[in-house]
Design a protein around this motif. Structure first.
Motif, PDB file in Angstrom:
ATOM      1  N   GLN A  79      18.748  52.210  68.650  1.00 45.31           N
ATOM      2  CA  GLN A  79      19.946  51.134  68.715  1.00 45.31           C
ATOM      3  C   GLN A  79      19.175  49.491  68.739  1.00 45.31           C
ATOM      4  OE1 GLN A  79      22.322  51.766  72.054  1.00 45.31           O
ATOM      5  NE2 GLN A  79      20.724  51.124  73.528  1.00 45.31           N
ATOM      6  N   ASP A  80      18.197  49.387  69.281  1.00 43.88           N
ATOM      7  CA  ASP A  80      17.694  48.248  69.442  1.00 43.88           C
ATOM      8  C   ASP A  80      16.125  47.827  69.382  1.00 43.88           C
ATOM      9  OD1 ASP A  80      17.208  49.020  71.908  1.00 43.88           O
ATOM     10  OD2 ASP A  80      18.413  47.841  73.107  1.00 43.88           O
ATOM     11  N   SER A  81      15.408  48.937  68.923  1.00 46.90           N
ATOM     12  CA  SER A  81      14.026  48.722  68.926  1.00 46.90           C
ATOM     13  C   SER A  81      13.265  48.857  67.876  1.00 46.90           C
ATOM     14  CB  SER A  81      13.368  49.783  70.059  1.00 46.90           C
ATOM     15  OG  SER A  81      13.778  51.035  69.604  1.00 46.90           O
ATOM     16  N   MET A  82      13.884  48.761  66.528  1.00 48.85           N
ATOM     17  CA  MET A  82      13.134  48.940  65.604  1.00 48.85           C
ATOM     18  C   MET A  82      13.382  47.663  64.666  1.00 48.85           C
ATOM     19  SD  MET A  82      14.215  53.001  64.091  1.00 48.85           S
ATOM     20  CE  MET A  82      13.048  52.935  62.728  1.00 48.85           C
ATOM     21  N   THR A  83      12.226  47.259  63.938  1.00 52.91           N
ATOM     22  CA  THR A  83      12.416  46.173  63.014  1.00 52.91           C
ATOM     23  C   THR A  83      12.772  46.332  61.430  1.00 52.91           C
ATOM     24  OG1 THR A  83      10.051  46.549  62.182  1.00 52.91           O
ATOM     25  CG2 THR A  83      10.292  45.160  64.235  1.00 52.91           C
ATOM     26  N   VAL A  84      13.002  45.467  61.036  1.00 50.11           N
ATOM     27  CA  VAL A  84      13.588  45.664  59.635  1.00 50.11           C
ATOM     28  C   VAL A  84      12.460  46.236  58.403  1.00 50.11           C
ATOM     29  CG1 VAL A  84      14.014  44.378  57.438  1.00 50.11           C
ATOM     30  CG2 VAL A  84      15.095  43.483  59.812  1.00 50.11           C
ATOM     31  N   GLU A  85      11.282  45.807  58.991  1.00 47.68           N
ATOM     32  CA  GLU A  85       9.891  46.535  58.187  1.00 47.68           C
ATOM     33  C   GLU A  85      10.115  48.158  58.614  1.00 47.68           C
ATOM     34  OE1 GLU A  85       5.581  45.896  57.203  1.00 47.68           O
ATOM     35  OE2 GLU A  85       6.298  45.141  58.921  1.00 47.68           O
ATOM     36  N   LEU A  93      22.857  60.275  71.275  1.00 49.85           N
ATOM     37  CA  LEU A  93      23.316  59.974  70.212  1.00 49.85           C
ATOM     38  C   LEU A  93      24.506  58.934  70.450  1.00 49.85           C
ATOM     39  CD1 LEU A  93      23.752  60.348  66.895  1.00 49.85           C
ATOM     40  CD2 LEU A  93      25.578  62.254  67.752  1.00 49.85           C
ATOM     41  N   ILE A  94      24.286  57.785  69.295  1.00 51.11           N
ATOM     42  CA  ILE A  94      25.473  56.756  69.545  1.00 51.11           C
ATOM     43  C   ILE A  94      26.349  56.466  68.272  1.00 51.11           C
ATOM     44  CG2 ILE A  94      24.190  55.322  71.445  1.00 51.11           C
ATOM     45  CD1 ILE A  94      23.495  53.357  69.098  1.00 51.11           C
ATOM     46  N   GLY A  95      25.608  56.990  67.077  1.00 49.56           N
ATOM     47  CA  GLY A  95      26.235  57.016  65.924  1.00 49.56           C
ATOM     48  C   GLY A  95      25.587  57.084  64.704  1.00 49.56           C
ATOM     49  N   PHE A  96      25.858  56.995  63.198  1.00 46.75           N
ATOM     50  CA  PHE A  96      25.363  57.472  62.249  1.00 46.75           C
ATOM     51  C   PHE A  96      25.393  56.259  61.176  1.00 46.75           C
ATOM     52  CE2 PHE A  96      24.914  59.683  58.164  1.00 46.75           C
ATOM     53  CZ  PHE A  96      23.992  60.599  58.470  1.00 46.75           C
ATOM     54  N   ALA A  97      24.362  56.029  60.477  1.00 46.68           N
ATOM     55  CA  ALA A  97      24.562  54.989  59.508  1.00 46.68           C
ATOM     56  C   ALA A  97      24.029  55.507  58.219  1.00 46.68           C
ATOM     57  CB  ALA A  97      23.283  53.907  59.945  1.00 46.68           C
ATOM     58  N   GLN A  98      24.701  55.012  57.233  1.00 51.84           N
ATOM     59  CA  GLN A  98      24.423  55.724  55.540  1.00 51.84           C
ATOM     60  C   GLN A  98      23.265  54.776  55.041  1.00 51.84           C
ATOM     61  OE1 GLN A  98      26.275  58.207  54.352  1.00 51.84           O
ATOM     62  NE2 GLN A  98      27.895  58.483  55.517  1.00 51.84           N
ATOM     63  N   ARG A  99      22.408  55.549  54.264  1.00 55.48           N
ATOM     64  CA  ARG A  99      21.181  55.080  53.755  1.00 55.48           C
ATOM     65  C   ARG A  99      21.729  53.876  52.657  1.00 55.48           C
ATOM     66  NH1 ARG A  99      16.470  57.507  51.659  1.00 55.48           N
ATOM     67  NH2 ARG A  99      15.502  56.549  50.062  1.00 55.48           N
ATOM     68  N   ARG A 100      22.551  53.908  51.943  1.00 54.24           N
ATOM     69  CA  ARG A 100      23.164  53.001  51.046  1.00 54.24           C
ATOM     70  C   ARG A 100      23.586  51.784  51.935  1.00 54.24           C
ATOM     71  NH1 ARG A 100      24.641  52.375  45.751  1.00 54.24           N
ATOM     72  NH2 ARG A 100      26.240  50.961  45.231  1.00 54.24           N
ATOM     73  N   GLU A 101      24.152  51.854  52.701  1.00 51.08           N
ATOM     74  CA  GLU A 101      24.901  50.706  53.508  1.00 51.08           C
ATOM     75  C   GLU A 101      23.723  50.121  54.174  1.00 51.08           C
ATOM     76  OE1 GLU A 101      28.244  51.491  55.687  1.00 51.08           O
ATOM     77  OE2 GLU A 101      29.444  52.213  53.766  1.00 51.08           O
ATOM     78  N   LEU A 102      22.691  50.501  54.767  1.00 50.09           N
ATOM     79  CA  LEU A 102      21.550  49.900  55.135  1.00 50.09           C
ATOM     80  C   LEU A 102      20.986  49.194  54.140  1.00 50.09           C
ATOM     81  CD1 LEU A 102      20.214  52.913  57.656  1.00 50.09           C
ATOM     82  CD2 LEU A 102      21.078  50.478  58.230  1.00 50.09           C
ATOM     83  N   VAL A 120      19.890  56.162  71.374  1.00 50.41           N
ATOM     84  CA  VAL A 120      19.565  54.967  72.474  1.00 50.41           C
ATOM     85  C   VAL A 120      17.916  54.812  72.234  1.00 50.41           C
ATOM     86  CG1 VAL A 120      19.447  54.623  74.920  1.00 50.41           C
ATOM     87  CG2 VAL A 120      21.517  55.666  73.729  1.00 50.41           C
ATOM     88  N   SER A 121      17.156  55.823  72.372  1.00 49.01           N
ATOM     89  CA  SER A 121      15.897  55.505  72.174  1.00 49.01           C
ATOM     90  C   SER A 121      15.194  56.852  71.893  1.00 49.01           C
ATOM     91  CB  SER A 121      15.261  55.154  73.330  1.00 49.01           C
ATOM     92  OG  SER A 121      15.177  56.296  74.408  1.00 49.01           O
ATOM     93  N   ARG A 122      13.985  57.091  71.266  1.00 49.66           N
ATOM     94  CA  ARG A 122      13.323  58.401  71.074  1.00 49.66           C
ATOM     95  C   ARG A 122      13.297  59.341  72.263  1.00 49.66           C
ATOM     96  NH1 ARG A 122      11.988  58.172  65.668  1.00 49.66           N
ATOM     97  NH2 ARG A 122      11.627  55.934  64.771  1.00 49.66           N
ATOM     98  N   ASP A 123      13.123  58.657  73.444  1.00 50.92           N
ATOM     99  CA  ASP A 123      12.749  59.500  74.502  1.00 50.92           C
ATOM    100  C   ASP A 123      13.985  60.372  74.972  1.00 50.92           C
ATOM    101  OD1 ASP A 123      10.004  58.736  74.576  1.00 50.92           O
ATOM    102  OD2 ASP A 123      10.582  57.073  75.971  1.00 50.92           O
TER     103      ASP A 123
END
Length: 727
Positions: A581-587, A612-621, A605-608
């Protein structure tokens, strides 16, 4: 970063292509429904602000009815034009009208003042090709010339049709019904309902039916009407921007759509009635008017016709699917033009000598359905009349069959065998091809022969116990045309596995409402017999052959498997690709998108914790990142992406973070790992899901896609799970 809360969230305003889908992907029905609800809520709230906004809300509410009106007008017009063009071009193979070359044989003789009742099929204005070219109407040379012209016209029509389809609109081939069912269930096939497809399918449908090939136009007309619907709905943003609204007729069928469908059918029927393509001031293709009721003893031959229809349906489906599979997996599929030309040549050469295969299939069915009145000149009505008969014209008693009837019987038998064989190889070629009319023709020929047999049996053995109570000497007991109608319904039901809708279709085609019980008995028997050999109708079989992701509501799933048995990743597979949710960069996200081909990613929330908080579509990302780089300053490869309301705590010298909460689906559909697959399959069918996530106590375990469900169902049915080839 104390001021980061004021950073522009560029997704507060929609940008182009967000919410759209890529080709050969499945739509998210729940998201489309939610988007439409939000749109409607916004329009309703704005309508209170001004008169103009109120008018816009009324226009939005009425746009559905306007679309239905336009669809009905265009579909009805195209249907009428196709019927008129087919009549003319079919007759063009045999001759031409001298007074107006665009007249069919029947229209030409209508306008002639020299036509007599006895020779109503002959008139000076209509000339066969032998009369026109060598001034001969009889003899071997005239017959051979007419034969050759018939073959040449058929080959020309077929070649034009397959060439137009191959060059301009490859999606215009086939009946279109398997693909339409798949599209309505939520699958995207770009161009299948496009304007080029509409134009080419309309033109080539006329050509292939006129060529004399064993196919019909009713199935392709469904595709044509859907193209009309897609074209007009694209003119209104209410439908063009919501894939779910365009498809309210499959998994999701609200009552308002039923009323609008009824309205569209009403407009189409009114338009067709105005054009009057059948020339009889009626809307039905095969109007019948029988003067004798049916009797209970006749249910036995009606049921036998149902058995024949079921067996024919099974034979046709198995042979046609085997041939189509061979076409897909061998070199045969590389030469579609040659295949069409060869089948057309065989059809024309074999059809011309037999009068029952030479004429158009619709005319053949109409003749088989007809009752033999005093004014009929058909061979099928060549009975031996009693010279002392003084009965009314509409109440002719059963009579012994004459030479013409016996000649017609063996010609019909040969035509029946020919139709059964040639239809197997014709359906599925790279041209528009319907199956309703050929199936009805097979059943009508079998039914007419059975009807004549029962009629003659009742005439010569009226003292038998089975005939004694209802068939007195000199009475009009048996109507062979009714048997043809019942046989047509039985064979159509055996191929398509329709029951209730089939009986309604037969009402529409014939207007024979009082014969509901024979039709129902034949349709139900046909389905029972065919289902004993396999549950699939021809359209479902072609859906499976092509690997379309279609979940049929009629398919039962009774296996005792669980969601954990189907979800991915399975044991031994790499872990599930997720976003935090808040730890990955654009790259990081761009790399993940580049290295995988998944349609979307769960957000945790985190890999540890894997919460689950949601789902994001590939095309919209992809679209979101692309637009952020163009429109928002400071977004670079090492910018942090976050899906929360507030940005994460970052060092002072960090680049601007990118907020993507608007592309996040905060309520993805989830099931637990111990949910029975029977329930999961039902959920996918009824909600039209694209995927669902598998959790245990809120912790993400895996994902189940529609393709996974189809693979699992195929595996449980001992079929090849990899035959589901689309995403």
């Amino acid at each position: 970063m104390s001021g980061s809360g004021n950073l522009m969230d560029f997704l507060d305003e929609p940008f182009p292509d967000v919410g759209t889908y890529e080709d050969f992907h499945t739509i998210d029905w729940l998201r489309e429904k939610s988007r439409d609800t939000d749109r409607h809520r916004k329009i309703t709230s704005k309508s209170k602000e001004s008169i103009w906004e109120f008018i816009k809300s009324l226009l939005d509410a009425w746009s559905g009815w306007v679309v239905m009106l336009l669809i009905g007008l265009l579909a009805g017009t195209l249907a009428g034009v196709i019927d008129l063009a087919v009549d003319w071009m079919t007759d063009l193979k045999e001759g031409v009208c001298l007074s107006a070359f665009w007249y069919s044989h029947e229209q030409c003789c209508w306008t002639s003042n020299e036509t007599t009742f006895e020779d109503r099929d002959k008139c000076p204005l209509w000339q066969k090709w032998s009369e026109l070219l060598v001034n001969q109407s009889e003899g071997a040379s005239a017959y051979i010339l007419n034969y050759l012209m018939y073959i040449l016209w058929a080959l020309l029509f077929a070649f034009l049709a397959v060439s137009l389809v191959r060059v301009f609109a490859p999606y215009a081939c086939g009946s279109g019904i398997p693909e339409i069912k798949t599209i309505l269930s939520g699958f995207i096939i770009r161009g299948y309902l496009g304007k080029w497809t509409l134009l080419i399918k309309t033109v080539t449908l006329v050509l292939v039916v006129s060529s004399g090939l064993s196919l019909g136009k009713e199935g392709p007309l469904v595709h044509v009407a859907c193209c009309c619907g897609n074209f007009f709905s694209s003119l209104f943003s209410k439908y063009s921007k919501n894939e779910g609204k365009r498809r309210e007729v499959s998994y999701y069928f609200p009552l308002k759509t039923l009323w609008r469908s009824f309205f569209a059918a009403l407009v189409a029927a009114f338009t067709l009635r105005s054009i009057n393509p059948f020339g009889n001031s009626r809307l039905v293709l095969f109007y019948v008017e029988y003067h004798t009721p049916w009797y209970m003893a006749e249910l036995f031959p009606f049921i036998l016709l149902g058995v024949f229809g079921g067996l024919w349906g099974t034979l046709f489906i198995r042979c046609n699917i085997a041939w189509c599979r061979r076409r897909k997996t061998t070199k045969l599929g590389k030469y579609p033009v040659l295949e069409v030309i060869v089948v057309t040549a065989i059809t024309a050469i074999s059809a011309y000598p037999n009068p029952y295969t030479r004429r158009s299939t619709s005319e053949l069915i109409s003749e088989l359905f007809n009752d033999c009145g005093a004014l009929e000149s058909s061979q099928l009505c060549d009975y031996i009349n009693d010279p002392n008969m003084t009965r009314p014209v509409d109440d002719i008693p059963d009579r012994p069959a004459g030479v013409g009837v016996y000649t017609a019987m063996w010609q019909l038998a040969l035509a029946l065998i020919f139709k059964i064989v040639i239809t197997i190889f014709t359906f599925g070629m790279k041209i528009p091809s319907g199956l309703f009319i050929p199936s009805m023709a097979v059943g009508a020929m079998a039914g007419r022969m059975v009807g004549i047999g029962v009629e003659q049996l009742a005439y010569h053995h009226h003292d038998w116990i089975v005939f004694r109570n209802w068939c007195r000497p000199g009475a009009d007991c048996v109507t062979p045309g009714l048997y043809a109608m019942v046989g047509a319904a039985a064979c159509l039901g055996g191929v398509t596995r329709m029951t209730v809708s089939l009986v309604v279709i037969m009402f529409e085609l014939t207007g024979g409402l009082e014969y509901i019980v024979p039709l129902m008995a034949a349709a139900v028997t046909s389905k029972w017999v065919a289902d004993a050999f396999g549950k699939e109708g021809i359209y479902e079989a072609h859906i499976h052959l092509n690997g379309y992701p279609f979940l049929d509501v009629k398919d039962e799933f009774t296996h005792r498997t669980l969601a954990t048995d189907v979800m991915r990743p399975r044991r031994g597979e790499p872990p599930l690709s997720v976003l935090t949710q808040d730890s990955m960069t654009v790259e990081d996200v761009e790399t993940l998108i580049k290295e995988t081909d998944y349609n979307g990613f769960p957000v945790v929330v985190s890999r540890d914790s894997e919460r689950l908080i949601g789902f994001a579509q590939r095309r919209e990302l992809i679209l979101a990142i692309k637009n952020a780089r163009q429109r928002q300053e400071g977004i670079v490869s090492n910018s942090i992406m976050y899906f929360t309301e507030e940005p994460p705590e970052l060092p002072a010298n960090s680049p601007h973070p990118l907020k993507l909460r608007r592309v996040l689906n905060l309520s993805p559909f989830t099931v637990t790992d111990h949910t029975p697959m029977e329930t999961v399959v039902d959920i996918f069918r009824k909600l039209g899901l694209r995927q669902c996530l598998v959790t245990r106590s809120g912790r993400l375990l895996g994902i189940i896609t529609k393709k996974d469900v189809l693979r699992h169902m195929a595996q449980m049915a001992n079929q090849d799970p990899e035959s589901i080839m689309f995403n």
